[in-house]
Write an enzyme that holds these catalytic residues in place. Structure first.
Site, mmCIF file in Angstrom:
data_model
loop_
_atom_site.group_PDB
_atom_site.id
_atom_site.type_symbol
_atom_site.label_atom_id
_atom_site.label_comp_id
_atom_site.label_asym_id
_atom_site.label_seq_id
_atom_site.Cartn_x
_atom_site.Cartn_y
_atom_site.Cartn_z
ATOM 1 N N ASN A 152 0.791 -1.239 0.000
ATOM 2 C CA ASN A 152 0.000 0.000 0.000
ATOM 3 C C ASN A 152 0.820 1.284 0.000
ATOM 4 O O ASN A 152 0.465 2.246 -0.677
ATOM 5 C CB ASN A 152 -0.997 -0.022 1.164
ATOM 6 N N CYS A 284 -3.783 0.578 6.370
ATOM 7 C CA CYS A 284 -4.137 -0.236 7.529
ATOM 8 C C CYS A 284 -4.914 0.604 8.530
ATOM 9 O O CYS A 284 -5.711 0.087 9.300
ATOM 10 C CB CYS A 284 -2.888 -0.828 8.171
ATOM 11 N N GLU A 449 6.374 -0.912 15.354
ATOM 12 C CA GLU A 449 7.326 -0.533 14.315
ATOM 13 C C GLU A 449 7.544 0.962 14.403
ATOM 14 O O GLU A 449 6.743 1.694 14.971
ATOM 15 C CB GLU A 449 6.764 -0.892 12.945
HETATM 16 P P1 NAD Z 1 -1.239 -9.949 2.203
HETATM 17 O O1 NAD Z 1 -1.294 -10.606 3.529
HETATM 18 O O2 NAD Z 1 -1.993 -10.534 1.087
HETATM 19 O O3 NAD Z 1 0.267 -9.856 1.675
HETATM 20 C C1 NAD Z 1 1.284 -9.198 2.385
HETATM 21 C C2 NAD Z 1 2.619 -9.773 1.962
HETATM 22 O O4 NAD Z 1 2.689 -11.133 2.365
HETATM 23 C C3 NAD Z 1 2.859 -9.779 0.449
HETATM 24 O O5 NAD Z 1 4.223 -9.536 0.199
HETATM 25 C C4 NAD Z 1 2.472 -11.190 0.061
HETATM 26 O O6 NAD Z 1 3.107 -11.626 -1.120
HETATM 27 C C5 NAD Z 1 2.974 -11.971 1.261
HETATM 28 N N1 NAD Z 1 2.312 -13.256 1.507
HETATM 29 C C6 NAD Z 1 1.069 -13.650 1.152
HETATM 30 N N2 NAD Z 1 0.864 -14.936 1.543
HETATM 31 C C7 NAD Z 1 1.988 -15.334 2.176
HETATM 32 C C8 NAD Z 1 2.388 -16.541 2.811
HETATM 33 N N3 NAD Z 1 1.589 -17.606 2.887
HETATM 34 N N4 NAD Z 1 3.616 -16.587 3.362
HETATM 35 C C9 NAD Z 1 4.447 -15.524 3.332
HETATM 36 N N5 NAD Z 1 4.125 -14.367 2.717
HETATM 37 C C10 NAD Z 1 2.911 -14.267 2.163
HETATM 38 O O7 NAD Z 1 -1.664 -8.442 2.431
HETATM 39 P P2 NAD Z 1 -1.753 -7.249 1.368
HETATM 40 O O8 NAD Z 1 -3.012 -7.362 0.603
HETATM 41 O O9 NAD Z 1 -0.468 -7.090 0.641
HETATM 42 O O10 NAD Z 1 -1.836 -6.019 2.360
HETATM 43 C C11 NAD Z 1 -3.014 -5.611 2.972
HETATM 44 C C12 NAD Z 1 -2.975 -5.892 4.447
HETATM 45 O O11 NAD Z 1 -1.817 -5.319 5.051
HETATM 46 C C13 NAD Z 1 -4.147 -5.256 5.152
HETATM 47 O O12 NAD Z 1 -4.639 -6.164 6.096
HETATM 48 C C14 NAD Z 1 -3.524 -4.063 5.831
HETATM 49 O O13 NAD Z 1 -4.239 -3.563 6.915
HETATM 50 C C15 NAD Z 1 -2.188 -4.609 6.214
HETATM 51 N N6 NAD Z 1 -1.234 -3.550 6.519
HETATM 52 C C16 NAD Z 1 -0.865 -3.372 7.827
HETATM 53 C C17 NAD Z 1 0.009 -2.351 8.173
HETATM 54 C C18 NAD Z 1 0.420 -2.143 9.609
HETATM 55 O O14 NAD Z 1 1.402 -1.451 9.853
HETATM 56 N N7 NAD Z 1 -0.266 -2.709 10.579
HETATM 57 C C19 NAD Z 1 0.512 -1.516 7.182
HETATM 58 C C20 NAD Z 1 0.124 -1.742 5.853
HETATM 59 C C21 NAD Z 1 -0.751 -2.767 5.532
#
Ligand code: NAD
Length: 473
Positions: A152, A284, A449
């Site tokens: 994001n 997020c 973080e």
């Molecule tokens: P996602 O969980 O689909 O993917 C995040 C990352 O994990 C990507 O690089 C993806 O390729 C990888 N991934 C997916 N499956 C995996 C697996 N089985 N093993 C290891 N890696 C894997 O999430 P997204 O759609 O990229 O991001 C959206 C989410 O991120 C939302 O829930 C959002 O709230 C959260 N987010 C949180 C913060 C925070 O600081 N808390 C910040 C930004 C985004």
């Protein structure tokens, strides 16, 4: 600016995936092919972890001041390439340039903040119960850090993990989101130009279930730091937890913004719009629940709907994400929620008109799951106690905001709301580089973080007992 093919960067070398396969990356703004990224798997991760393992001890031999100096160079070179870096982010995500420029600046600030820690790596000295003893604490690196992140805000997402992880003396294997491979490649190239030694920062491109999972499962990855969805986070915690690796999870939110009857309505409405819809709601900290007092509900709803209709819709990251959001809204209305505006697919690219619903029950799927898109829900309440009960009735607890001119209400909300960050009379948002950020409940595992708190994720504390004269021991 963006190469047609984005390889991995392992041991300082651009390296295609062992499979020889590539994944198409489309531009969210118009759906056209932007580039292809290496489709990596366990074999690529194996090579990257070995490169990291080999490079880490020498990097850890450098003092924190020296490591901080290298990272300062990296932050400054990112600043020098601000326009180019931001243009790459615009192409990969479809967000407005102004937003991307702000994010690049935030990534630079994170780097400068962490670099400064080189001269402020404080531990503690303390007393011991025995005489002639000095006790002190020092940070030590963990070894190899696996860093996996969302799409994001590509540069801050990289910066928040890479700067503290590498500063603490670890070597890193980074798996950026498959949606933003080019900004990760640029970041890693700049790192090497700035003097980060080959092997200290490796980037493995590809899918989460392939490259990402291989990092989580690798026995020699000492720490997994993950930013992404709660579903993926849960699997990572279980998998890396089995081998007792350290795991830091920064997950999603269903952030609430409460508007009391004594709020400045104009101010509250403009913060609610920005919180719900900026970056197409792919934050997020996005305000996906807006909780409004009865007395001002109708007036506030009118302003919000009018405001949402006047926004320029930004694209979401992919066709798949767009479809998922439309389906969720359809299920919500079938379950009894009313659509006030939006839920319409717009051209070009992957655009969803800013969407507002009301009348969803707190137990309904749409009230409890994160959509990570430009969709928000309005709820009506009578009192602050009711608002707090509703806000806290959520699996998540990342950020929360309250709009009121009553100090008691503001303090009561701040005290009782279940969230990692609370904002009074503003939007739901994250923190600055010097402040810790993270959530409670399903929003994370309690780590923070950014801030000096981030150093606790990427280092262990060692307690040193010193008896200066052996004869006195
Ligand atoms: P996602 O969980 O689909 O993917 C995040 C990352 O994990 C990507 O690089 C993806 O390729 C990888 N991934 C997916 N499956 C995996 C697996 N089985 N093993 C290891 N890696 C894997 O999430 P997204 O759609 O990229 O991001 C959206 C989410 O991120 C939302 O829930 C959002 O709230 C959260 N987010 C949180 C913060 C925070 O600081 N808390 C910040 C930004 C985004």
């Amino acid at each position: 600016m963006i190469p047609n093919e984005i390889p991995n960067l392992i041991g300082g070398e651009p390296t295609p995936a062992v499979s020889g396969e590539w994944i198409d990356k489309l531009r969210p703004a118009d759906g056209a092919l932007l580039c292809r990224l290496a489709r990596s798997g366990a074999q690529d991760v194996e090579v990257a972890v070995a490169a990291a393992r080999a490079a880490q001890p020498e990097w850890a031999e450098r003092t924190p001041v020296e490591r901080g100096e290298v990272l300062r160079e990296l932050a400054l070179s990112l600043r020098a390439r601000r326009d180019e870096a931001s243009e790459i982010v615009v192409a990969e995500t479809g967000k407005p340039l102004e937003l991307a420029l702000g994010e690049t600046d935030a990534a630079v600030e994170m780097g400068l903040f962490v670099a400064g820690e080189g001269r402020r790596s404080y531990g503690r000295t303390t007393t011991a119960s025995m005489r002639h003893r000095t006790v002190l604490t020092v940070r030590q690196p963990l070894g190899v850090a696996g860093l996996i992140m969302s799409f994001n805000t590509p540069l801050p997402n990289l910066a928040w993990k890479i700067f503290p992880a590498v500063f603490c003396g670890n070597a890193a294997v980074v798996k950026p989101s498959e949606h933003v491979p080019a900004s990760a490649l640029l970041f890693a190239e700049l790192a090497h130009e700035a003097g980060v030694p080959a092997g200290v920062l490796n980037v493995v491109q590809g899918l989460g279930t392939e490259a990402g999972a291989a990092i989580v499962e690798h026995e020699e990855v000492d720490l997994v730091s993950f930013t992404g969805s709660a579903a993926t986070g849960r699997w990572i915690n279980e998998t890396a937890g089995r081998r007792l690796a350290k795991v830091c999870l920064e997950l999603g939110g269903k952030n609430a913004l409460v508007v009391c009857d004594d709020a400045e309505l104009e101010n509250a409405a403009s913060w609610a719009l920005a919180s719900a819809f900026s970056n197409a709601g792919q934050r997020c900290a996005a305000a996906s629940r807006i909780v409004v007092f009865d007395d001002v509900y109708d007036k506030f709803r009118e302003r919000l709907v009018e405001g949402a209709r006047s926004l320029e819709p930004e694209p979401v990251i992919s066709e798949e994400a767009l479809e998922r959001m439309l389906e969720a809204v359809e299920r919500a209305t079938a379950d009894g929620a009313s659509l006030l505006t939006g839920a319409e697919r717009l051209a070009p690219g992957f655009r969803l008109a800013p969407t507002i619903l009301e009348g969803a029950s707190p137990s309904q799927e749409i009230s409890r799951t994160e959509l990570f898109g430009p969709v928000t829900l309005l709820y009506r309440v009578g009192t602050l106690a009711e608002a707090l009960a509703l806000v806290n009735d959520s699996p998540y607890g990342l950020t929360a905001a309250v709009h009121t001119s009553n100090l008691h209400r503001a303090l009561r909300f701040a005290e009782k709301v279940q969230a990692g960050v609370v904002i009074v009379n503003g939007g739901t948002h994250g923190s600055e580089p010097h402040m810790g950020f993270g959530g409670v409940k399903s929003s994370g595992t309690g780590w923070r973080e950014a801030g000096i708190e981030a150093l606790d994720v990427y280092s262990d504390w060692k307690i040193v007992n010193l008896i200066a004269d052996p004869a006195l021991s």
